[in-house]
Design a protein around this motif. Structure first.
Motif, PDB file in Angstrom:
ATOM      1  N   LEU A 138       0.823  -1.205   0.000  1.00 12.32           N
ATOM      2  CA  LEU A 138       0.000   0.000   0.000  1.00 12.32           C
ATOM      3  C   LEU A 138       0.863   1.264   0.000  1.00 12.32           C
ATOM      4  O   LEU A 138       0.531   2.254  -0.653  1.00 12.32           O
ATOM      5  CB  LEU A 138      -0.922  -0.013   1.229  1.00 12.32           C
ATOM      6  N   SER A 139       1.974   1.228   0.711  1.00  5.74           N
ATOM      7  CA  SER A 139       2.869   2.384   0.778  1.00  5.74           C
ATOM      8  C   SER A 139       3.608   2.599  -0.535  1.00  5.74           C
ATOM      9  O   SER A 139       4.036   3.716  -0.850  1.00  5.74           O
ATOM     10  CB  SER A 139       3.888   2.202   1.908  1.00  5.74           C
ATOM     11  N   SER A 398      -5.468  -0.355  -6.539  1.00  5.35           N
ATOM     12  CA  SER A 398      -4.743  -1.305  -5.683  1.00  5.35           C
ATOM     13  C   SER A 398      -5.636  -1.945  -4.635  1.00  5.35           C
ATOM     14  O   SER A 398      -5.251  -2.932  -4.009  1.00  5.35           O
ATOM     15  CB  SER A 398      -3.572  -0.598  -4.987  1.00  5.35           C
ATOM     16  N   ASN A 399      -6.841  -1.393  -4.438  1.00  5.21           N
ATOM     17  CA  ASN A 399      -7.774  -1.929  -3.456  1.00  5.21           C
ATOM     18  C   ASN A 399      -8.949  -2.673  -4.089  1.00  5.21           C
ATOM     19  O   ASN A 399      -9.844  -3.124  -3.385  1.00  5.21           O
ATOM     20  CB  ASN A 399      -8.312  -0.800  -2.565  1.00  5.21           C
ATOM     21  N   LEU A 403      -8.370  -5.575 -10.240  1.00  8.85           N
ATOM     22  CA  LEU A 403      -7.372  -4.659 -10.778  1.00  8.85           C
ATOM     23  C   LEU A 403      -6.054  -4.677 -10.007  1.00  8.85           C
ATOM     24  O   LEU A 403      -5.081  -4.045 -10.422  1.00  8.85           O
ATOM     25  CB  LEU A 403      -7.919  -3.220 -10.772  1.00  8.85           C
ATOM     26  N   GLN A 404      -6.033  -5.395  -8.898  1.00  5.50           N
ATOM     27  CA  GLN A 404      -4.886  -5.329  -8.000  1.00  5.50           C
ATOM     28  C   GLN A 404      -3.593  -5.797  -8.653  1.00  5.50           C
ATOM     29  O   GLN A 404      -2.536  -5.167  -8.482  1.00  5.50           O
ATOM     30  CB  GLN A 404      -5.161  -6.143  -6.737  1.00  5.50           C
ATOM     31  N   GLY A 405      -3.652  -6.887  -9.411  1.00  2.00           N
ATOM     32  CA  GLY A 405      -2.453  -7.393 -10.070  1.00  2.00           C
ATOM     33  C   GLY A 405      -1.868  -6.379 -11.034  1.00  2.00           C
ATOM     34  O   GLY A 405      -0.657  -6.128 -11.039  1.00  2.00           O
ATOM     35  N   TRP A 406      -2.737  -5.783 -11.844  1.00  2.00           N
ATOM     36  CA  TRP A 406      -2.277  -4.759 -12.788  1.00  2.00           C
ATOM     37  C   TRP A 406      -1.720  -3.548 -12.045  1.00  2.00           C
ATOM     38  O   TRP A 406      -0.659  -3.019 -12.397  1.00  2.00           O
ATOM     39  CB  TRP A 406      -3.439  -4.318 -13.677  1.00  2.00           C
ATOM     40  N   ALA A 407      -2.415  -3.107 -10.990  1.00  2.00           N
ATOM     41  CA  ALA A 407      -1.990  -1.931 -10.237  1.00  2.00           C
ATOM     42  C   ALA A 407      -0.639  -2.161  -9.575  1.00  2.00           C
ATOM     43  O   ALA A 407       0.244  -1.285  -9.606  1.00  2.00           O
ATOM     44  CB  ALA A 407      -3.038  -1.573  -9.181  1.00  2.00           C
TER      45      ALA A 407
END
Length: 437
Positions: A138-139, A398-399, A403-407
């Motif tokens: 996340l950071s 990212s959340n 889409l998380q993998g792409w992000a």
């Protein structure tokens, strides 16, 4: 008399025994001039934060700040004090090898190095490495998409008090070239630690954190033993832990302050993960756990208490020169039109961030050498949709599970490109953030 933090006080006292060559002439029981609890004396707590009376009436918090003001690094300092025997280059080489291959791989490793590495290998009882990894993920978004525009501004905040800034001035960081190196080293450090697996025992973040600790200790040694400018009665211990806490936890302080303003006493799931990551990174940096509260209100309290007990002073010959040289520093790798424009845009954002975060009040920022002009405001206004819009988009992506993998992949690609512009070897940031052997 120590009532609330006896273990921390003992750690302070132990410095003379562990490193007499460094601390033998220093009275660790004496409160330096920089520390003040006199309500009539102006402190470094910004006026917009509010009064400091309630903080000064809290005996436990005041004791914590006073004790941490006299605390260096009880494991890195003895190793740094070997500089006269080995030289700085050899100390760095041995530390690098110990981080990558283990201390037993270092021929004739000094006991001080073994103690240093062993202390960093300790896993505190509260540590959840899965949560650390999530917090790093996340950071990483802010490190890739926001920090490149703001870090110089945050760096400027370390120069607004004479007592805290003097160690940096003693290193010769007043020149533009040295200032540029300091900024890029600092930004690279915080960015590198967000890479996947970076804070694992053999991760790149573990190694860079060890190097940061060594450099702080070398500065501490040089200030105490080689500088005529260091007045122990005024300044106490150089680069004390209480001064390292704000830089290490500034991002979690911002989250904590937001939680407190919203009336929340607990972290959200996202904040909890980021807090765990930041807290462990600070632990690796050597900060005592007493300075690393677990709740939002505690974070805000230690931040404000540190400022409330630090005597205000802005010496233009020290602080002003550091601010001006940092602002003048050119951070881009080349001098193409794109590099020059990017540098000017970043300076505008950094000046804006500093002004709004640390220079509130009529003329406060200008008095410290940071003044926004029309071009700064125009550049920030014109680039806000790109800078903040892209950041907000990536935070949201990212959340979202699909889409998380792409992000995550996009964020890593951008972050590694950003690190490469500041001279970090790309091979060092590959293999999920681990050092390639």
């Amino acid at each position: 008399m120590t009532l609330h933090y006896p273990e921390l006080a003992e750690r302070v006292r132990s410095q003379r025994e562990l490193q007499p060559a460094m601390y033998g002439d220093l009275d660790l029981t004496r409160t330096p001039y920089r520390f003040t609890v006199d309500p009539a004396v102006r402190s470094s707590l910004p006026r917009w934060v509010g009064g400091r009376e309630e903080l000064l009436e809290d005996d436990a918090t005041v004791e914590l700040m006073r004790t941490a003001t006299m605390l260096g690094d009880v494991v890195a300092d003895p190793y740094a004090a070997l500089v006269d025997t080995y030289g700085t280059k050899r100390l760095i080489e041995m530390l690098t090898r110990a981080c990558r291959e283990g201390v037993d791989a270092v021929p004739d490793a000094p006991e001080e190095l073994r103690t240093f590495i062993a202390a960093m290998e300790v896993r505190p009882d509260w540590l959840d490495m899965d949560l650390v990894e999530e917090g790093a993920r996340l950071s990483r978004v802010s490190a890739a998409f926001l920090a490149p525009y703001l870090t110089r501004g945050a760096f400027l905040a370390t120069f607004i008090n004479t007592y805290a800034a003097l160690p940096m001035a003693l290193t010769g960081a007043l020149s533009d070239k040295r200032a540029a190196r300091r900024v890029t080293e600092t930004t690279s450090f915080f960015a590198v630690t967000t890479l996947p697996g970076a804070l694992d025992r053999h991760g790149i973040g573990f190694e860079t954190t060890a190097h940061v600790r060594l450099m702080h200790s070398v500065v501490r040694f040089n200030a105490l033993k080689r500088s005529a400018k260091w007045d122990q009665d005024v300044y106490g211990v150089p680069v004390p832990q209480v001064d390292q806490m704000p830089a290490g936890m500034i991002n979690i302080y911002i989250l904590a302050a937001g939680a407190v303003r919203a009336g929340r006493t607990e972290w959200t799931a996202r904040e909890r993960a980021i807090h765990e990551f930041v807290r462990y990174r600070c632990f690796l940096m050597g900060l005592p756990e007493d300075l690393l509260p677990s709740d939002p209100a505690g974070i805000v309290r230690v931040f404000h208490a540190r400022a409330a007990t630090l005597r205000h002073d802005f010496d233009d010959a020290i602080c002003g020169e550091l601010v001006r040289s940092t602002l003048a520093a050119y951070l881009r790798p080349g001098h193409t039109w794109h590099d020059r424009v990017a540098d000017r845009v970043e300076k505008a954002w950094s000046k804006t961030f500093f002004t709004r975060s640390f220079g509130r009040g009529d003329g406060a920022s200008a008095a410290m050498g940071v003044e926004l002009d029309r071009l700064d405001r125009a550049l920030v206004l014109a680039t806000t949709p790109y800078v903040l819009g892209r950041f907000a988009l990536m935070v949201r992506a990212s959340n979202i599970a699909p889409l998380q993998g792409w992000a995550d992949a996009t964020t890593l690609r951008v972050l590694r490109k950003y690190l490469a512009t500041y001279g970090v070897d790309e091979a060092m940031t590959e293999a999920h953030g681990h050092i390639a052997h």
